[in-house]
Design a protein around this motif. Structure first.
Motif, short mmCIF file in Angstrom:
data_model
loop_
_atom_site.label_atom_id
_atom_site.label_comp_id
_atom_site.label_asym_id
_atom_site.label_seq_id
_atom_site.Cartn_x
_atom_site.Cartn_y
_atom_site.Cartn_z
N VAL A 216 19.75 -11.22 -12.56
CA VAL A 216 18.83 -10.49 -13.45
C VAL A 216 18.48 -9.15 -12.82
O VAL A 216 18.07 -9.10 -11.65
N ASP A 217 18.62 -8.07 -13.60
CA ASP A 217 18.34 -6.74 -13.06
C ASP A 217 16.87 -6.38 -13.19
O ASP A 217 16.06 -7.17 -13.69
N ASP A 218 16.52 -5.14 -12.77
CA ASP A 218 15.13 -4.70 -12.79
C ASP A 218 14.53 -4.69 -14.18
O ASP A 218 13.31 -4.80 -14.35
N ALA A 219 15.37 -4.50 -15.20
CA ALA A 219 14.90 -4.45 -16.58
C ALA A 219 14.77 -5.84 -17.20
O ALA A 219 14.42 -5.96 -18.39
N GLY A 220 15.05 -6.89 -16.43
CA GLY A 220 14.97 -8.25 -16.96
C GLY A 220 16.19 -8.68 -17.74
O GLY A 220 16.15 -9.69 -18.45
N ARG A 221 17.29 -7.93 -17.61
CA ARG A 221 18.52 -8.30 -18.32
C ARG A 221 19.34 -9.28 -17.49
O ARG A 221 19.52 -9.08 -16.28
N VAL A 222 19.86 -10.31 -18.13
CA VAL A 222 20.75 -11.25 -17.47
C VAL A 222 22.16 -10.66 -17.51
O VAL A 222 22.80 -10.62 -18.56
N LEU A 223 22.65 -10.21 -16.35
CA LEU A 223 23.95 -9.55 -16.28
C LEU A 223 25.09 -10.55 -16.27
O LEU A 223 26.15 -10.32 -16.86
N LYS A 224 24.91 -11.63 -15.56
CA LYS A 224 25.86 -12.74 -15.59
C LYS A 224 25.10 -14.01 -15.26
O LYS A 224 23.97 -13.98 -14.76
N SER A 225 25.71 -15.15 -15.55
CA SER A 225 24.99 -16.41 -15.37
C SER A 225 25.94 -17.58 -15.44
O SER A 225 27.10 -17.45 -15.87
N SER A 226 25.44 -18.73 -15.03
CA SER A 226 26.08 -20.01 -15.30
C SER A 226 25.02 -20.86 -15.96
O SER A 226 23.94 -21.08 -15.38
#
Length: 243
Positions: A216-226
């Motif tokens: 999760v980046d500074d903006a709260g976006r999930v960039l990748k995940s499992s």
């Protein structure tokens, strides 16, 4: 029931769900084939990292053949062929790959999918339901999880997952979950180039237990995940190429 506003149909990414051995041949056109090649290389590069973060699964060297071309060039072609967001989704148990982009929105809920009807809906990057994958996650109540994950905070909360039983009845799975903040890592693929905090979510109910991982980046976006769908499907590795 959520009512989704449908956006324009998928064009370049399509929705390819194929065995890894047949990825290159499964695309119905050049663009889909490019996305399949990209997916294959992403699978090779990222699945082992995701699995190691989850803490389970054995490496299966040789399960995926080498990509036919430079992955950077393939990603560039795929990005150039589409107007909007693109993600690669890998089913970790079968190594099947899906190339997806958004088809509908309802507030913070965004459905990614394909013209044939398969799809995954996310609330700010956290999976809320699936369709067309088999034993789908029909719906969920995960507001506390979404708030903690997107704020990158340690937390404890309860998830509620809903599935269809063998007789067509709705069954509820109530999961006690813990979210812990970990290290920071650079996420770089496609048009994604951001520092992200790794968050590990561990959930359990009776004999059922799984772990999800989010970058999760500074903006709260999930960039990748499992993220875990259910007992039969298991987890999906989700890698964005463009948000």
């Amino acid at each position: 029931m959520l009512g989704f506003h449908l956006t324009k149909p998928l064009r370049a990414a399509g929705f390819a769900l194929c065995a890894v051995a047949g990825l290159v041949a499964c695309g119905s056109n050049t663009q889909e084939t490019e996305m399949s090649n990209v997916a294959l290389d992403v699978l090779k590069q990222t699945t082992s990292k995701l699995t190691s973060k989850i803490g389970g699964g054995k490496s299966n060297a040789g399960a995926a053949p080498a990509a036919a071309a430079d992955p950077g060039a393939l990603i560039a072609k795929a990005l150039a062929a589409t107007d909007g967001p693109i993600a690669i989704v890998v089913r970790l148990d079968t190594k099947a790959v899906l190339a997806m982009n958004p088809v509908g929105t309802n507030g913070d809920h965004v459905t990614w999918g394909s013209a044939p009807g398969q799809g995954i809906t996310y609330n700010r990057g956290v999976m809320t339901n699936t369709r067309g994958l088999g034993d789908d996650l029909m719906s969920s109540r995960i507001d506390d999880a979404v708030a903690a994950i997107t704020s990158r905070s340690d937390a404890e909360y309860t998830r509620f997952h809903y599935y269809l039983g063998d007789l067509g009845q709705t069954t509820e799975l109530r999961l006690n979950c813990t979210l812990r903040r970990g290290e920071t890592e650079k996420v770089t693929l496609g048009e994604i180039d951001e520092d992200a905090v790794i968050l590990k979510e561990t959930c359990r109910w009776d004999q059922i237990a799984f772990s999800n991982v989010y970058w999760v980046d500074d903006a709260g976006r999930v960039l990748k995940s499992s993220q875990w769908v259910g007992q039969r499907i298991g987890s999906l590795a989700i890698q964005n190429l463009r948000l």
